[in-house]
Scaffold this active site. Sequence first.
Site, PDB file in Angstrom:
ATOM      1  N   THR A  49       0.807  -1.225   0.000  1.00 35.01           N
ATOM      2  CA  THR A  49       0.000   0.000   0.000  1.00 35.01           C
ATOM      3  C   THR A  49       0.840   1.275   0.000  1.00 35.01           C
ATOM      4  O   THR A  49       0.304   2.368   0.160  1.00 35.01           O
ATOM      5  CB  THR A  49      -0.934   0.019   1.227  1.00 35.01           C
ATOM      6  OG1 THR A  49      -0.151  -0.122   2.421  1.00 35.01           O
ATOM      7  CG2 THR A  49      -1.943  -1.117   1.147  1.00 35.01           C
ATOM      8  N   LYS A  50       2.144   1.147  -0.183  1.00 38.65           N
ATOM      9  CA  LYS A  50       2.995   2.334  -0.198  1.00 38.65           C
ATOM     10  C   LYS A  50       2.828   3.105  -1.516  1.00 38.65           C
ATOM     11  O   LYS A  50       2.253   2.615  -2.487  1.00 38.65           O
ATOM     12  CB  LYS A  50       4.461   1.943   0.006  1.00 38.65           C
ATOM     13  CG  LYS A  50       4.769   1.416   1.410  1.00 38.65           C
ATOM     14  CD  LYS A  50       4.522   2.478   2.464  1.00 38.65           C
ATOM     15  CE  LYS A  50       5.090   2.130   3.823  1.00 38.65           C
ATOM     16  NZ  LYS A  50       4.465   0.999   4.486  1.00 38.65           N
ATOM     17  N   ASN A  51       3.363   4.320  -1.555  1.00 38.62           N
ATOM     18  CA  ASN A  51       3.221   5.178  -2.734  1.00 38.62           C
ATOM     19  C   ASN A  51       3.796   4.535  -3.983  1.00 38.62           C
ATOM     20  O   ASN A  51       3.317   4.763  -5.090  1.00 38.62           O
ATOM     21  CB  ASN A  51       3.910   6.517  -2.487  1.00 38.62           C
ATOM     22  CG  ASN A  51       3.263   7.305  -1.376  1.00 38.62           C
ATOM     23  OD1 ASN A  51       2.839   6.747  -0.372  1.00 38.62           O
ATOM     24  ND2 ASN A  51       3.187   8.618  -1.537  1.00 38.62           N
TER      25      ASN A  51
END
Length: 382
Positions: free
Chosen positions: A180-182
């Site tokens: 779910t990181k950028n």
Amino acid sequence: MKVPYALPYIGEEEIQEVVSALRSNWLSKGPKTLEFEKAFSSLVDSAHAIGLSSCTAGLHIAQVVSGVGPGDEVITTPYTFVATVNTILHCGAKPVFADIDPVTLNIDPEQVERMITPKTKAIIPVHFAGYPCDMRPLLALADKYKLTVIEDAAHAVYTQYHGKPVGSISELTCFSFYATKNLSTGEGGMVTTNNPELADKLKAYSLHGMSKDAWNRYSDKGSWFYEVRYPGFKYNMTDLQAALGLRQLERLAHMQQIRMTYAHAYLDAFSQLEELVLPVDSPEHRHAWHLFFIRIRQGALTITRDEFIDLLKEEGIGTSVHFIPVPLHPYYQQAGYRIEDYPVAKEAYEGVISLPLYPGMTVEQVNYVIDAVVGIVKKYRR
């Protein structure tokens, strides 16, 4: 309407790149990892980038190559995911917490200086939610007391501090590419450095301490011979992860524009609600907007933070809490840490809610979240 808290943003480009890696018959660390490392080092203006299995792995070996060990102390924030602190213990050192700034929720440099002792070896600042820590005073302290700064940039892909990309500021910086990181590789991480000697050590420590990885042993131009120079770990990135990261990197600016647009929509909508404290956004820096959080002012509503979360859940809106301060976890309580010693972190935790913010959201979903939050605040305000 349903609004999940977070979803990965994967397109056909990423799928085809991973398929290409599968068809190449090279699945572990190889040419795509090397390509991704080069591209990421260019993004953050760093001379070296070492792809790893996770940011946690990066934090661990960054401390190892910095000489952190038994008898040492490492100062960090209590307001972080526990991996930041666990890795200090993995090195045999003692975690020391410095309380946070009440506005940014990042580590407070004044509190850091108060915690420095002759045993202090390193400082690990965490760029919470994608907003940069105040690095100038931290680097000044490191210079004054001969300490190493290792940045935990798990939230800070694309963050800039006074125009400089996070990843080029300190001697070592650790990034996360969790789902779910950028920028996501599913699981994965990266350590950046401008120090060639540290880069060589990081590469070796990430793969059993060996002088050569598999690509340099088994490719057409490789040689079978290798040496073990350090008691290393199995922390390397794979080409499957790197393939995903390469295409994510190409779309990063687009994904960041969406995050910023949605974050500003939240800021605009909530700015008139005196019951809420909103994230700081300064023109001096570039916020990565990994998270968007609101904080309920103490005593401002007739409901608790947890009840607020339950009401959003009833509306189909997923949320999270970033973070449960490390001194609240049973292991660290048993080790003698007390949340009362960090009053700013304690107060922040008791009122914080992370709202959905990711490129896969629609404008309709963002507006739905806004309407729900505004409605709850207005209904339950004192």
